[in-house]
Design a protein around this motif. Structure first.
Motif, short mmCIF file in Angstrom:
data_model
loop_
_atom_site.label_atom_id
_atom_site.label_comp_id
_atom_site.label_asym_id
_atom_site.label_seq_id
_atom_site.Cartn_x
_atom_site.Cartn_y
_atom_site.Cartn_z
N ASP A 1 -45.64 58.82 -54.75
CA ASP A 1 -45.39 60.26 -54.52
C ASP A 1 -46.51 61.12 -55.10
O ASP A 1 -46.88 62.15 -54.52
CB ASP A 1 -44.06 60.66 -55.16
N GLN A 2 -47.08 60.68 -56.22
CA GLN A 2 -48.17 61.45 -56.82
C GLN A 2 -49.43 61.38 -55.97
O GLN A 2 -50.18 62.36 -55.86
CB GLN A 2 -48.46 60.93 -58.23
N ILE A 3 -49.68 60.23 -55.35
CA ILE A 3 -50.84 60.11 -54.46
C ILE A 3 -50.72 61.10 -53.30
O ILE A 3 -51.66 61.84 -52.98
CB ILE A 3 -50.95 58.67 -53.92
N ILE A 4 -49.55 61.11 -52.67
CA ILE A 4 -49.33 61.99 -51.52
C ILE A 4 -49.38 63.46 -51.92
O ILE A 4 -50.00 64.29 -51.24
CB ILE A 4 -47.99 61.66 -50.84
N SER A 5 -48.75 63.80 -53.06
CA SER A 5 -48.73 65.20 -53.49
C SER A 5 -50.12 65.70 -53.88
O SER A 5 -50.45 66.86 -53.65
CB SER A 5 -47.77 65.36 -54.68
N THR A 6 -50.94 64.81 -54.44
CA THR A 6 -52.31 65.20 -54.83
C THR A 6 -53.15 65.56 -53.62
O THR A 6 -53.89 66.55 -53.62
CB THR A 6 -52.98 64.07 -55.62
N PHE A 7 -53.02 64.77 -52.56
CA PHE A 7 -53.86 64.97 -51.37
C PHE A 7 -53.05 65.54 -50.20
O PHE A 7 -53.36 65.27 -49.05
CB PHE A 7 -54.51 63.64 -50.97
N GLN A 8 -52.01 66.31 -50.50
CA GLN A 8 -51.14 66.85 -49.47
C GLN A 8 -51.90 67.77 -48.52
O GLN A 8 -51.79 67.65 -47.29
CB GLN A 8 -49.98 67.62 -50.11
N MET A 9 -52.67 68.70 -49.06
CA MET A 9 -53.43 69.62 -48.23
C MET A 9 -54.49 68.87 -47.42
O MET A 9 -54.70 69.16 -46.23
CB MET A 9 -54.09 70.68 -49.10
N LEU A 10 -55.14 67.89 -48.05
CA LEU A 10 -56.14 67.09 -47.35
C LEU A 10 -55.50 66.34 -46.18
O LEU A 10 -56.07 66.29 -45.08
CB LEU A 10 -56.79 66.11 -48.32
N LEU A 11 -54.33 65.77 -46.39
CA LEU A 11 -53.66 65.02 -45.34
C LEU A 11 -53.27 65.91 -44.17
O LEU A 11 -53.35 65.50 -43.00
CB LEU A 11 -52.42 64.32 -45.91
N MET A 12 -52.85 67.16 -44.46
CA MET A 12 -52.51 68.08 -43.38
C MET A 12 -53.74 68.42 -42.55
O MET A 12 -53.68 68.47 -41.32
CB MET A 12 -51.91 69.36 -43.97
N ILE A 13 -54.86 68.64 -43.23
CA ILE A 13 -56.12 68.94 -42.52
C ILE A 13 -56.56 67.74 -41.69
O ILE A 13 -56.98 67.87 -40.53
CB ILE A 13 -57.21 69.35 -43.52
N LEU A 14 -56.46 66.54 -42.28
CA LEU A 14 -56.88 65.33 -41.57
C LEU A 14 -55.96 65.04 -40.39
O LEU A 14 -56.42 64.49 -39.37
CB LEU A 14 -56.88 64.13 -42.54
N LEU A 15 -54.70 65.39 -40.51
CA LEU A 15 -53.77 65.19 -39.39
C LEU A 15 -54.22 66.00 -38.18
O LEU A 15 -54.29 65.48 -37.06
CB LEU A 15 -52.36 65.60 -39.81
N ILE A 16 -54.56 67.26 -38.40
CA ILE A 16 -55.01 68.12 -37.31
C ILE A 16 -56.37 67.67 -36.78
O ILE A 16 -56.59 67.57 -35.57
CB ILE A 16 -55.08 69.59 -37.78
N SER A 17 -57.30 67.38 -37.72
CA SER A 17 -58.65 67.01 -37.30
C SER A 17 -58.67 65.66 -36.58
O SER A 17 -59.49 65.44 -35.68
CB SER A 17 -59.57 66.96 -38.52
#
Length: 391
Positions: A255-271
């Motif tokens: 959960d800490q891994i996902i929460s740390t890079f949450q914004m990055l993952l959202m950007i990567l999802l779109i990109s």
């Protein structure tokens, strides 16, 4: 004793090559990181400056944005890991602390097995990257090789990407070629290094879930000697508590891994959807028109993006499956032969299994193989729409 630093030796070398290793914070390392970031940024800028000197059309926009969007994503990843270097360091140290508490030989073997899996993933990514970079550089340097070694005049190819450096391209060809290839290498190492480290994190999480299942199985050992004889109740209780404890640590870690890079993952999802759609479209159009030279770059970028997406979803799916395996183990063991106190403890664990567990992007999209299929289908659909409207 498990030494995380030794098992991350290959990952450390990749991160050092691009200036992202969190334990290297000297002034030279910071200057080196700025240089790598600047090379990537200027490389993207010189692709976008093509709009200044060329007539802006739909074909030109798609042709430029198809590779540029991939490099922009890489730049965002680079900045995110640089900005979260302390968290990256903390996660490594947290893994070390968890491993320091593991003394059982079988549990150590479980950790080492998953560590070897992570190392194989890293080697596979490096192999694919080396092959791709070699193909790109080979195409660019082939005319020079023919001219110098074979004494044959071969027409020098255009850049494999549309670039505008505002200089004499013939005179400064090798300078611009050097900048392009260095940026390509940095982008490739950034993708491989950051992706491989995330895979390492999740592989260790899989190992922790597996250890929890192992501890639960060991806690309820039934010996049949002229009837059912249970192990010492206190020892069973202690082992179940240890299994629940490492299960809790594994869930907190992921959960800490996902929460740390949450914004990055959202950007990567779109990109990712943009990169796949544009590059699939460019490759499809080039193939339909018979332009083989224009087919190479988008197909290479699209395939690399698709492979990376599949690998990440596959690894996260493993985490979910290993977590579910704990509750399958809890159902299978002969818990009904234990005392009421231990049955109550196992019941709490089984109740936790009733809640679906998954790693989500923005608390909306669960990362899994189904998520990979959804992203792929969405990208292909957008590609089909662009092709059907005749862009």
């Amino acid at each position: 004793m498990i030494n995380i630093s030794n098992q991350l030796n290959l990952n450390r070398k990749i991160f050092l090559a691009i200036g992202l290793w969190p334990y290297q914070k000297s002034k030279f390392a910071q200057f080196y990181s700025i240089c790598c970031f600047s090379i990537l940024a200027t490389f993207i800028i010189f692709q976008l400056t093509t709009f200044v000197t060329s007539k802006c059309t739909i074909d030109l926009v798609i042709q430029i944005l198809s590779p540029t969007s991939a490099f922009i994503s890489t730049l965002v990843v680079y900045y995110s890991f640089y900005n979260n270097s302390e968290t990256v360091k903390y996660l490594i140290e947290q893994l070390q602390r968890i491993c320091d508490n593991i003394k059982d030989k079988n549990e150590i073997l479980i950790i080492e097995r998953y560590a070897n899996h992570a190392k194989r993933y890293t080697i596979m990514l490096i192999t694919v990257a080396v092959y791709g970079i070699s193909c790109v550089m080979g195409v660019q340097l082939w005319p020079t090789f023919c001219d110098i070694i074979l004494s044959a005049k071969v027409t020098r190819p255009q850049y494999w990407l549309k670039m505008e450096y505002f200089i004499d391209e013939e005179r400064y060809f090798y300078v611009s070629l050097l900048h392009t290839n260095v940026a390509l290498i940095i982008a490739s190492l950034t993708t491989i290094g950051t992706g491989a480290l995330i895979i390492v994190y999740f592989q260790y999480a899989c190992a922790m879930f597996q250890i929890a299942s192992y501890r639960l199985e060991q806690a309820i050992q039934i010996y049949t000697v002229q009837g059912v004889i249970l192990l010492n109740e206190k020892m069973i209780y202690k082992k179940i508590v240890c299994a629940i404890d490492i299960h809790r640590k594994a869930m907190m870690f992921t959960d800490q891994i996902i929460s740390t890079f949450q914004m990055l993952l959202m950007i990567l999802l779109i990109s990712t959807v943009i990169v796949l759609s544009l590059n699939f479209y460019c490759a499809l159009k080039a193939a339909s028109l018979g332009y083989i030279k224009d087919f190479f770059t988008p197909s290479l970028i699209g395939s690399a993006c698709l492979l990376f997406l599949f690998l990440c979803c596959f690894v996260v799916q493993q985490v979910t499956d290993e977590n579910e395996h704990i509750f399958v183990t809890a159902y299978k063991i002969r818990w009904y032969l234990t005392s009421v106190r231990i049955q109550t403890l196992i019941l709490f664990l089984l109740q936790r299994g009733n809640k679906p567990y998954g790693l989500y992007i923005g608390k909306l999209f669960p990362i899994s193989l189904q998520f990979f299929a959804t992203i792929s289908n969405t990208s292909v659909s957008y590609c089909a729409v662009m092709y059907s409207v005749g862009w």
